[in-house]
Design a protein around this motif. Structure first.
Motif, PDB file in Angstrom:
ATOM      1  N   UNK A  64      52.847  44.580  -2.298  1.00  0.00           N
ATOM      2  CA  UNK A  64      53.209  43.476  -3.184  1.00  0.00           C
ATOM      3  C   UNK A  64      53.921  44.067  -4.391  1.00  0.00           C
ATOM      4  N   UNK A  65      54.567  43.215  -5.178  1.00  0.00           N
ATOM      5  CA  UNK A  65      55.301  43.723  -6.336  1.00  0.00           C
ATOM      6  C   UNK A  65      54.409  44.477  -7.312  1.00  0.00           C
ATOM      7  N   UNK A  66      53.235  43.937  -7.717  1.00  0.00           N
ATOM      8  CA  UNK A  66      52.397  44.703  -8.629  1.00  0.00           C
ATOM      9  C   UNK A  66      51.874  46.004  -8.014  1.00  0.00           C
ATOM     10  N   UNK A  67      51.549  45.965  -6.717  1.00  0.00           N
ATOM     11  CA  UNK A  67      51.000  47.157  -6.083  1.00  0.00           C
ATOM     12  C   UNK A  67      52.062  48.249  -5.930  1.00  0.00           C
ATOM     13  N   UNK A  68      53.292  47.876  -5.656  1.00  0.00           N
ATOM     14  CA  UNK A  68      54.331  48.866  -5.400  1.00  0.00           C
ATOM     15  C   UNK A  68      55.021  49.370  -6.671  1.00  0.00           C
ATOM     16  N   UNK A  69      55.163  48.514  -7.681  1.00  0.00           N
ATOM     17  CA  UNK A  69      55.959  48.935  -8.838  1.00  0.00           C
ATOM     18  C   UNK A  69      55.205  48.867 -10.158  1.00  0.00           C
ATOM     19  N   UNK A  70      53.973  48.473 -10.157  1.00  0.00           N
ATOM     20  CA  UNK A  70      53.232  48.430 -11.412  1.00  0.00           C
ATOM     21  C   UNK A  70      53.254  47.046 -12.037  1.00  0.00           C
ATOM     22  N   UNK A  71      53.176  47.010 -13.338  1.00  0.00           N
ATOM     23  CA  UNK A  71      53.094  45.763 -14.087  1.00  0.00           C
ATOM     24  C   UNK A  71      54.305  44.878 -13.813  1.00  0.00           C
ATOM     25  N   UNK A  72      54.052  43.610 -13.574  1.00  0.00           N
ATOM     26  CA  UNK A  72      55.137  42.689 -13.247  1.00  0.00           C
ATOM     27  C   UNK A  72      55.811  42.110 -14.480  1.00  0.00           C
ATOM     28  N   UNK A  73      55.064  41.917 -15.560  1.00  0.00           N
ATOM     29  CA  UNK A  73      55.636  41.341 -16.777  1.00  0.00           C
ATOM     30  C   UNK A  73      56.200  42.444 -17.632  1.00  0.00           C
ATOM     31  N   UNK A  74      57.443  42.760 -17.426  1.00  0.00           N
ATOM     32  CA  UNK A  74      58.052  43.844 -18.180  1.00  0.00           C
ATOM     33  C   UNK A  74      58.771  43.272 -19.406  1.00  0.00           C
ATOM     34  N   UNK A  75      58.662  43.961 -20.515  1.00  0.00           N
ATOM     35  CA  UNK A  75      59.320  43.536 -21.746  1.00  0.00           C
ATOM     36  C   UNK A  75      60.649  44.276 -21.839  1.00  0.00           C
ATOM     37  N   UNK A  76      61.772  43.575 -21.977  1.00  0.00           N
ATOM     38  CA  UNK A  76      63.055  44.270 -22.085  1.00  0.00           C
ATOM     39  C   UNK A  76      63.122  45.119 -23.346  1.00  0.00           C
ATOM     40  N   UNK A  77      63.960  46.122 -23.347  1.00  0.00           N
ATOM     41  CA  UNK A  77      63.992  47.067 -24.461  1.00  0.00           C
ATOM     42  C   UNK A  77      64.669  46.513 -25.702  1.00  0.00           C
ATOM     43  N   UNK A  78      65.418  45.409 -25.567  1.00  0.00           N
ATOM     44  CA  UNK A  78      66.013  44.801 -26.752  1.00  0.00           C
ATOM     45  C   UNK A  78      65.891  43.286 -26.658  1.00  0.00           C
ATOM     46  N   UNK A  79      66.011  42.644 -27.809  1.00  0.00           N
ATOM     47  CA  UNK A  79      65.900  41.190 -27.859  1.00  0.00           C
ATOM     48  C   UNK A  79      67.177  40.551 -27.329  1.00  0.00           C
ATOM     49  N   UNK A  80      67.034  39.415 -26.684  1.00  0.00           N
ATOM     50  CA  UNK A  80      68.194  38.682 -26.196  1.00  0.00           C
ATOM     51  C   UNK A  80      68.810  37.887 -27.351  1.00  0.00           C
ATOM     52  N   UNK A  81      70.010  37.416 -27.161  1.00  0.00           N
ATOM     53  CA  UNK A  81      70.693  36.626 -28.194  1.00  0.00           C
ATOM     54  C   UNK A  81      69.914  35.358 -28.550  1.00  0.00           C
ATOM     55  N   UNK A  82      69.362  34.599 -27.585  1.00  0.00           N
ATOM     56  CA  UNK A  82      68.565  33.432 -27.969  1.00  0.00           C
ATOM     57  C   UNK A  82      67.290  33.789 -28.750  1.00  0.00           C
TER      58      UNK A  82
END
Length: 110
Positions: free
Chosen positions: A8-26
């Motif tokens: 599954x996604x969490x089992x294969x790649x770790x945490x699913x809720x990743x925080x992007x490294x920079x803020x988006x324009x909105x």
């Protein structure tokens, strides 16, 4: 593969809720809007007290020490001081409850 060890996604790649490294324009737009809303509240309270002929020491202190949104550098609007980070700055969106805080004053030189 089925069962407890299925891929599954969490089992294969770790945490699913990743925080992007920079803020988006909105996100930046909403942050600026929140900062302006706080400035408007301070102005409104100041005007109301002024009409009654009263003053408030806390409001005077806010005016002296806390910059308005238009006077702030983008670095201060969207990041905050963090001694654990590499360059002592952390994206504001990575802080807990960052939408509820007015973080405007950072240590000088960072």
């Amino acid at each position: 593969m089925f069962g407890p060890f299925r891929a599954s996604s969490p089992a294969m790649s770790g945490l699913l809720w990743k925080i992007p490294w920079r803020m988006s324009a909105p996100q930046k737009y909403r942050q600026r809007r929140r900062l302006r809303a706080v400035d408007n509240v301070i102005d409104t309270v100041e005007k109301g007290l002024e009409m009654k002929g009263l003053t408030c020491h806390m409001l005077e202190r806010l005016r002296r020490e806390v910059p308005r949104e238009e006077d702030m550098d983008p670095k201060d609007k969207y990041t905050t001081f963090s001694r654990k980070e590499r360059f002592y700055r952390k994206g504001l969106h990575k802080m807990a409850k960052w939408t509820r805080r007015t973080i405007r004053v950072n240590p000088k030189g960072f």
